[in-house]
Every structure is written in structure tokens, then in C-alpha cells.
Motif scaffolding. Sequence first.
Motif, PDB file in Angstrom:
ATOM      1  N   ALA A  88      50.205  75.905 -66.242  1.00 30.07           N
ATOM      2  CA  ALA A  88      49.122  76.755 -66.615  1.00 30.07           C
ATOM      3  C   ALA A  88      47.779  76.537 -67.563  1.00 30.07           C
ATOM      4  CB  ALA A  88      49.607  78.253 -67.443  1.00 30.07           C
ATOM      5  N   ASN A  89      48.451  74.884 -68.393  1.00 30.64           N
ATOM      6  CA  ASN A  89      46.753  74.866 -69.070  1.00 30.64           C
ATOM      7  C   ASN A  89      46.126  73.751 -68.767  1.00 30.64           C
ATOM      8  OD1 ASN A  89      48.361  76.000 -72.148  1.00 30.64           O
ATOM      9  ND2 ASN A  89      49.305  73.601 -71.772  1.00 30.64           N
ATOM     10  N   ALA A  90      46.518  73.146 -67.560  1.00 30.26           N
ATOM     11  CA  ALA A  90      45.615  72.245 -66.671  1.00 30.26           C
ATOM     12  C   ALA A  90      45.030  73.184 -66.046  1.00 30.26           C
ATOM     13  CB  ALA A  90      47.026  71.858 -65.820  1.00 30.26           C
ATOM     14  N   ALA A  91      45.354  74.340 -64.952  1.00 32.46           N
ATOM     15  CA  ALA A  91      44.455  75.125 -64.480  1.00 32.46           C
ATOM     16  C   ALA A  91      43.942  75.779 -65.309  1.00 32.46           C
ATOM     17  CB  ALA A  91      45.354  76.235 -64.050  1.00 32.46           C
ATOM     18  N   LEU A  92      43.769  76.112 -67.080  1.00 35.18           N
ATOM     19  CA  LEU A  92      42.859  76.866 -67.978  1.00 35.18           C
ATOM     20  C   LEU A  92      41.986  75.838 -67.974  1.00 35.18           C
ATOM     21  CD1 LEU A  92      41.913  79.237 -70.134  1.00 35.18           C
ATOM     22  CD2 LEU A  92      43.662  77.957 -71.402  1.00 35.18           C
ATOM     23  N   ALA A  93      42.456  74.242 -68.498  1.00 37.65           N
ATOM     24  CA  ALA A  93      41.566  73.491 -68.804  1.00 37.65           C
ATOM     25  C   ALA A  93      40.450  73.018 -67.654  1.00 37.65           C
ATOM     26  CB  ALA A  93      42.190  71.780 -68.643  1.00 37.65           C
ATOM     27  N   ARG A  94      40.859  73.368 -66.318  1.00 42.44           N
ATOM     28  CA  ARG A  94      39.985  73.485 -65.391  1.00 42.44           C
ATOM     29  C   ARG A  94      38.738  74.276 -65.081  1.00 42.44           C
ATOM     30  NH1 ARG A  94      44.495  71.459 -62.368  1.00 42.44           N
ATOM     31  NH2 ARG A  94      44.804  74.135 -61.962  1.00 42.44           N
ATOM     32  N   GLU A  95      39.151  75.345 -65.565  1.00 39.36           N
ATOM     33  CA  GLU A  95      38.393  76.905 -65.807  1.00 39.36           C
ATOM     34  C   GLU A  95      37.480  77.067 -66.467  1.00 39.36           C
ATOM     35  OE1 GLU A  95      38.979  81.716 -64.930  1.00 39.36           O
ATOM     36  OE2 GLU A  95      40.430  79.889 -64.847  1.00 39.36           O
ATOM     37  N   ILE A  96      37.936  76.284 -68.090  1.00 44.46           N
ATOM     38  CA  ILE A  96      37.183  76.376 -68.999  1.00 44.46           C
ATOM     39  C   ILE A  96      35.935  74.740 -69.174  1.00 44.46           C
ATOM     40  CG2 ILE A  96      38.240  74.913 -70.861  1.00 44.46           C
ATOM     41  CD1 ILE A  96      38.483  77.282 -73.126  1.00 44.46           C
ATOM     42  N   ARG A  97      35.960  74.670 -68.859  1.00 42.95           N
ATOM     43  CA  ARG A  97      35.163  73.090 -68.710  1.00 42.95           C
ATOM     44  C   ARG A  97      34.109  73.796 -68.452  1.00 42.95           C
ATOM     45  NH1 ARG A  97      37.974  69.621 -65.425  1.00 42.95           N
ATOM     46  NH2 ARG A  97      39.567  69.377 -67.444  1.00 42.95           N
ATOM     47  N   THR A  98      33.767  74.747 -67.275  1.00 42.31           N
ATOM     48  CA  THR A  98      32.523  75.388 -66.784  1.00 42.31           C
ATOM     49  C   THR A  98      31.631  76.598 -67.505  1.00 42.31           C
ATOM     50  OG1 THR A  98      33.661  77.453 -65.814  1.00 42.31           O
ATOM     51  CG2 THR A  98      33.394  74.927 -64.071  1.00 42.31           C
ATOM     52  N   LYS A  99      32.425  76.588 -68.782  1.00 40.16           N
ATOM     53  CA  LYS A  99      31.902  77.910 -69.677  1.00 40.16           C
ATOM     54  C   LYS A  99      31.046  76.526 -70.731  1.00 40.16           C
ATOM     55  CE  LYS A  99      34.549  81.141 -67.014  1.00 40.16           C
ATOM     56  NZ  LYS A  99      34.221  80.617 -66.326  1.00 40.16           N
ATOM     57  N   SER A 100      30.336  77.792 -71.329  1.00 42.68           N
ATOM     58  CA  SER A 100      29.737  77.093 -72.955  1.00 42.68           C
ATOM     59  C   SER A 100      29.179  78.532 -73.587  1.00 42.68           C
ATOM     60  CB  SER A 100      28.584  76.175 -72.915  1.00 42.68           C
ATOM     61  OG  SER A 100      27.780  76.870 -71.788  1.00 42.68           O
ATOM     62  N   GLY A 101      28.943  78.007 -75.067  1.00 44.48           N
ATOM     63  CA  GLY A 101      28.521  79.123 -75.266  1.00 44.48           C
ATOM     64  C   GLY A 101      29.213  80.946 -75.589  1.00 44.48           C
ATOM     65  N   PRO A 102      28.238  81.737 -75.545  1.00 41.37           N
ATOM     66  CA  PRO A 102      28.859  83.126 -75.947  1.00 41.37           C
ATOM     67  C   PRO A 102      29.723  83.125 -74.771  1.00 41.37           C
ATOM     68  CG  PRO A 102      26.157  83.212 -76.204  1.00 41.37           C
ATOM     69  CD  PRO A 102      27.596  81.765 -75.389  1.00 41.37           C
ATOM     70  N   ALA A 103      29.899  82.998 -73.099  1.00 38.78           N
ATOM     71  CA  ALA A 103      30.203  83.030 -72.125  1.00 38.78           C
ATOM     72  C   ALA A 103      32.146  82.016 -72.107  1.00 38.78           C
ATOM     73  CB  ALA A 103      30.164  82.116 -70.870  1.00 38.78           C
ATOM     74  N   LEU A 104      31.867  80.773 -73.485  1.00 43.54           N
ATOM     75  CA  LEU A 104      33.285  80.419 -73.803  1.00 43.54           C
ATOM     76  C   LEU A 104      33.840  81.185 -74.565  1.00 43.54           C
ATOM     77  CD1 LEU A 104      35.079  78.364 -72.977  1.00 43.54           C
ATOM     78  CD2 LEU A 104      33.608  77.231 -75.507  1.00 43.54           C
ATOM     79  N   LEU A 105      33.248  82.082 -75.552  1.00 42.10           N
ATOM     80  CA  LEU A 105      34.627  82.878 -76.435  1.00 42.10           C
ATOM     81  C   LEU A 105      34.282  84.134 -75.394  1.00 42.10           C
ATOM     82  CD1 LEU A 105      32.011  82.112 -79.946  1.00 42.10           C
ATOM     83  CD2 LEU A 105      34.028  81.792 -78.703  1.00 42.10           C
ATOM     84  N   ASP A 106      33.957  84.619 -74.914  1.00 43.32           N
ATOM     85  CA  ASP A 106      34.714  85.894 -74.429  1.00 43.32           C
ATOM     86  C   ASP A 106      35.773  85.353 -73.136  1.00 43.32           C
ATOM     87  OD1 ASP A 106      32.159  87.534 -75.043  1.00 43.32           O
ATOM     88  OD2 ASP A 106      30.736  87.145 -73.514  1.00 43.32           O
ATOM     89  N   PHE A 107      35.479  84.408 -72.157  1.00 43.79           N
ATOM     90  CA  PHE A 107      36.364  83.903 -71.960  1.00 43.79           C
ATOM     91  C   PHE A 107      37.834  83.787 -71.797  1.00 43.79           C
ATOM     92  CE2 PHE A 107      39.395  80.510 -69.984  1.00 43.79           C
ATOM     93  CZ  PHE A 107      39.286  81.030 -68.958  1.00 43.79           C
ATOM     94  N   ILE A 108      37.789  83.040 -73.646  1.00 41.75           N
ATOM     95  CA  ILE A 108      38.856  82.793 -74.143  1.00 41.75           C
ATOM     96  C   ILE A 108      39.766  84.513 -75.087  1.00 41.75           C
ATOM     97  CG2 ILE A 108      39.983  82.122 -76.506  1.00 41.75           C
ATOM     98  CD1 ILE A 108      37.458  79.512 -76.651  1.00 41.75           C
ATOM     99  N   ARG A 109      38.821  85.505 -75.278  1.00 42.40           N
ATOM    100  CA  ARG A 109      39.004  86.245 -75.368  1.00 42.40           C
ATOM    101  C   ARG A 109      39.497  87.231 -74.406  1.00 42.40           C
ATOM    102  NH1 ARG A 109      38.306  90.076 -79.430  1.00 42.40           N
ATOM    103  NH2 ARG A 109      36.707  89.002 -80.513  1.00 42.40           N
ATOM    104  N   THR A 110      39.987  87.493 -73.130  1.00 36.76           N
ATOM    105  CA  THR A 110      40.098  88.020 -72.159  1.00 36.76           C
ATOM    106  C   THR A 110      41.007  87.089 -71.475  1.00 36.76           C
ATOM    107  OG1 THR A 110      38.247  87.228 -70.294  1.00 36.76           O
ATOM    108  CG2 THR A 110      37.301  88.717 -71.275  1.00 36.76           C
ATOM    109  N   ASP A 111      41.051  85.689 -71.856  1.00 34.31           N
ATOM    110  CA  ASP A 111      42.263  85.152 -71.406  1.00 34.31           C
ATOM    111  C   ASP A 111      44.098  85.198 -72.345  1.00 34.31           C
ATOM    112  OD1 ASP A 111      43.281  82.937 -69.437  1.00 34.31           O
ATOM    113  OD2 ASP A 111      43.687  82.470 -71.721  1.00 34.31           O
TER     114      ASP A 111
END
Length: 615
Positions: free
Chosen positions: A445-468
Motif C-alpha cells: 500500500a505504501n509503494a502504491a501511495l508513493a507512486r500516486e503521490i509522486r505526480t502531485k504537488s502544492g495544494p493538490a498534494l495536501l488535498d490528496f493527503i487529507r482525502t487519503d
Amino acid sequence: MTGRYVRGLREVDPTQRNLVGGKGAHLGGLTRIDGVRVPAGFCVTTDAFRRVTALASGLDGQLDRLARLAPTERAAIGTLSAQIRRTIENVTVPDDVATEIIRALDALGGHGGYAVRSSATAEDLPTASFAGQQDSFLNVVGPTAVLRQISRCWGSLFTARAVTYRQRNGIDHHRVAMAVVVQRMVPAGAAGVLFTADPVTGNRRVSFVEAGFGLGEALVSGLVDADVFRVRDDRVVARTIAAKRHAVRTTPTGGTRVVAIDPQRQDQPALTDPQVVRLVRLGRRIEAHFGQPQDIEWCLVDDDFQIVQTRPVTTLFPVPVADDTDNHVYVSVGHQQMMTDPMKPLGFSMYQLIAARPMYEAAGRLFADVTPELASPTGRAGLLAALGRSDPLIGDALRTVVERGDFIREVPDEKPAGPPPGPAAPPVETDPALVTELITRIDDANAALAREIRTKSGPALLDFIRTDFPRLTRMMIDPRSIPVIMAGMEAVWWLNEHLQEWLGERNAADPLTQSVPHNVTSEMGLALLDVADAIRPYPEVVAFLSRVADDGGPGRECDAPAGRTTCWPGWTSSPVAGRPGWPSGPGSTGTACGGSARSTSPGPAGGNVPPCSCR
């Protein structure tokens, strides 16, 4: 009285620290509190200090050399700081500065004695007091003497004690400056200090008063023992009356002298109980104005209290803010995981999102309010049993609070104690493959999350972390994980209990938990040992890290077989990781909190961090 180099105390407010120093700013604040009397006076501003130091030949070079010294180089600091003081004191006060000072003295009446007191920009801070580290002079008579003592106050910015204290607190010598407070002397019949929170126990509801006859210098210098009073709810709850054989008084020609106290008065209290209560009420008003517990210096003049200084009490660890006036007991979340340093804001926010219960902040650390559990018989028994096993020191501290009997109001259980309704949880089968499966699932799960989070930055990254976070929470409370965690904890408890009975060895199973696979803290320790091996051939790096350790940093020196290096504090691992909000695991340190005191533990960054805090 306002000028470039002089400000009247009533013209000063607490926001002007850079202009009038810490003492001057607080005295200015005191003049704005109804019912608080402050001896009349003025501040010689830091502009005057900078004007003088600009004329001091060679001072910049001396300060540069001073900055390169470590706090442990005491002899070198003493020699160089004395040279710097002479450099500053030998500068003649410029005529325009002297003129403003003399004009201010004339406005106060000119004649009589004055207190000339240092007021550095870095003193009386919320985290560093510098109390007694710079010079002050009492009963200075005449303009010439006042100017001379002002120069000595400027130079006292570089006493060896003040220099060392600044270096240990990371304060740049080039950035500090010295103002000077000049006040009319008052004929004190008694003087002393008032702490609006008990400095011994940390109790915010108990005030602590020390008092002696004459000027407070007798107490500061240790000439006499002080009368000590403790006050709670407008009542003196404890007192110790000392034999006060001497007092310090002013002389008509200037300065002070020690005088003998009449034998019939030596064992009499310097203050009556009503006077003590009145002083404490005044202190509470000052505390409310400044918004935190205060260390207050006072004088008694003809049954009237005058306040000559106030500063924050810097030895109290902050407590979480509550929205009521009830007593509360808080347990440190970080200590349970050996995280004694303050958390960064991002980590603090994330932990709040995944915590299983409300978290409270104090000094950048998280605390859980365990008062409701301690108030009920069943909750108390369960909490003390759980924490007593995972962290005996915190368990002992909580028992001390409970045994007081008056700190927590007991409430009955909402329902009779007994096993929870429904069938008991099925026992966990002995299947090592289950542990491997759970770890693999988390790693995937951590590996999959790392692949997905790598494409995000800025506010989109923080939004993704909150929804996860809901996914993360589901993983943390997986029905299969909790029984495995509890099985591991109970196995360690069982082994510790029986191995002590069989072998007489306490906590024998704890070292075993540090050697199991996937123990992150053990792996970090081994990695740090690899770092030590890597740097050992480089003396410059070893010397730097050793100096950081000596300066009060997180490392500590130890003798290694191949040379001297820096060993970092060992991390005691837990057999399992508890659910956030109820962290578990041995290893935090502390002392039992007595009365309403907190227990404290030296944190890696220095200072005392309480694993258990009461308010």
C-alpha cells in the motif's frame, strides 16, 4: 521626557523591547495596570548604547573572536569578555546623550538616590530570563555617579555569565543591545519576590512569596534566609519564618550598607498574612495583564506595595489550554514513542487527523487528557494497568496524582463494571504467516501511495493527503491487526513477569523486541552506528559533533574503542506500535509528579519535557 536617548517609563510599552530592553518594556507595561505602583523613572534607550559602542575602537573584532568560542571555553570567555567590558566603559558618554539623561534626572527631582539597572534586549524573554547576569546599582547619588554607572551597565552586557548564557541559547552577541532603567530609590521596609505559580511544584494555583526586611539585595546576595509563604485561594496555606539577623539599607551619601536587625524582630515575619494575600492579589492582576505566570520583585513602603520588576517564569513547562477551571491531567503522546522534541506544524496537523481521541497542544507537543478515565473507578483501573505496563514511570506519576485525593473529583461508573456485551474476541492462532502478510500488505500500500503521490504537488498534494486519511485509518484499525498487536504486547508482559520471577531479571524480554525484523527504531540505531563508523576517520567532524554535544545539543560524548565520537541517545523500541492517540511502548523517562506537580524528563534538545502534566 521623550527624547532620542531617553523615554519615561509611562511612555514605554511591552512592544518596545528593542528600544528599552526586557526590564524596561515590562516596567512600562506595569505602569498601565490599574492599582499597580511603580517607582518613577526613565529608560536610557539602546540608541544611546549603539551610539557609544560605535565609538568603541576594536569592539567588532573582539565580538567576532567571542562568537568563535564555545560555551565550555570558560577561561577564554572570561578574559575576552572582561576586555570588551573595559572597551565599552572607557568610552566617554557623548555630550548630547549625557544632556538628555541629566535633564531626565532633573524632571524626577534631581536630588536623592536612584537605582541604575541593566535592561538588555535579550533578557526577560519567555524562554530565557538572564536574571542576575547583568549589573545593577542601588542608591546612586548625583548625575556624575549616575552616568558612570550607566556606562558600567552597558559594559555588563558582556559579563562572562551573560556571554555563556547567550551562546548556550543561540543568541548572537552582535544583535543584542543594552538599555538602562533609572528609577527613584524607595525606602523599603521589606522586599522580596513573588512567583504567581509555585516554582517548586509547578502549581499555577499556588503563589510563592519570599520576603525579608530592608532592600531585596539581602535576599539576592544570600545574606539572609527569606520568609516563605504559599498562598492558594486568598489564604496562606504554608509559611516558614526565617531568623533574619541583617538587612540592607541605603546610606545618605549613596550606596548601601548592612545593618543588624533588632533581636526582638529577627524572628518576626517580614509581612503579615493579610499583606501577603494583598500582594498575591496584585500579582494575579499582573499575571492576567501579561498572560502568563510572573516572577515579580516588590518593595513594601509604608504598607504600600511597589513593583520594581516583573518577568515571565521560564522554568514552567506550558500546559494545554482548557475551556474550564477544573483540574486536568495530561499524558504526553510523544514520550510514549520517544518523540520528546517539538513537532513541526505539518506533523502536528497530520497526527490530529488520525488520532483516536482529542489531542491537546503545549509547547509544540501533543497531550491526551486522561482526566475522565482517572475520575471513574473502572476507567482508572484500566488506564493505570495499561500505562503501568507500557511506561511504569508515567503509571507511577498518575498514581501519585490519584493518591492525592483532592486533585480529581471522582465520579461513579456509568454502568456496572464487567465484561463487554457479546462474545469474546476469538484467540489469535499462532500463524507467523499472518504477520508477514500484514507487513507485506502495508508495504504494498505504501509503494502504491508513493507512486500516486509522486505526480502531485502544492495544494493538490495536501488535498490528496487529507482525502487519503480514511484509508490510512482503516489500515491502522484492521480487525486482523489489533489482535496481533495485543498478542505481541501480552507476550512481552507475560515474559517479563515470569522471567523476573524465574531469573530475578527485570524487563528481560524488552531487549529481545529490539532485535526482531522490521523494528524501525532498532534499524535507525544501527544506521547511526554506521554513520559513527563512517565519520571516525575524520577528526574535524568528530570534533564538531563533540562540541555540539558539549554545547547542550542532542548528542552526548562517549569513549569509543577507536577514538572519541558522538553517541546519540538510544531509542528504546516498543514491541508494537499503538494506535495513535494511545501510543504504547516502554522507554520514556520521568519522575513521579507529587501534589499537582508534573513529572519531567530531559528532552534531547535540553530543558525539561513533562510526560505527565497537571493543571
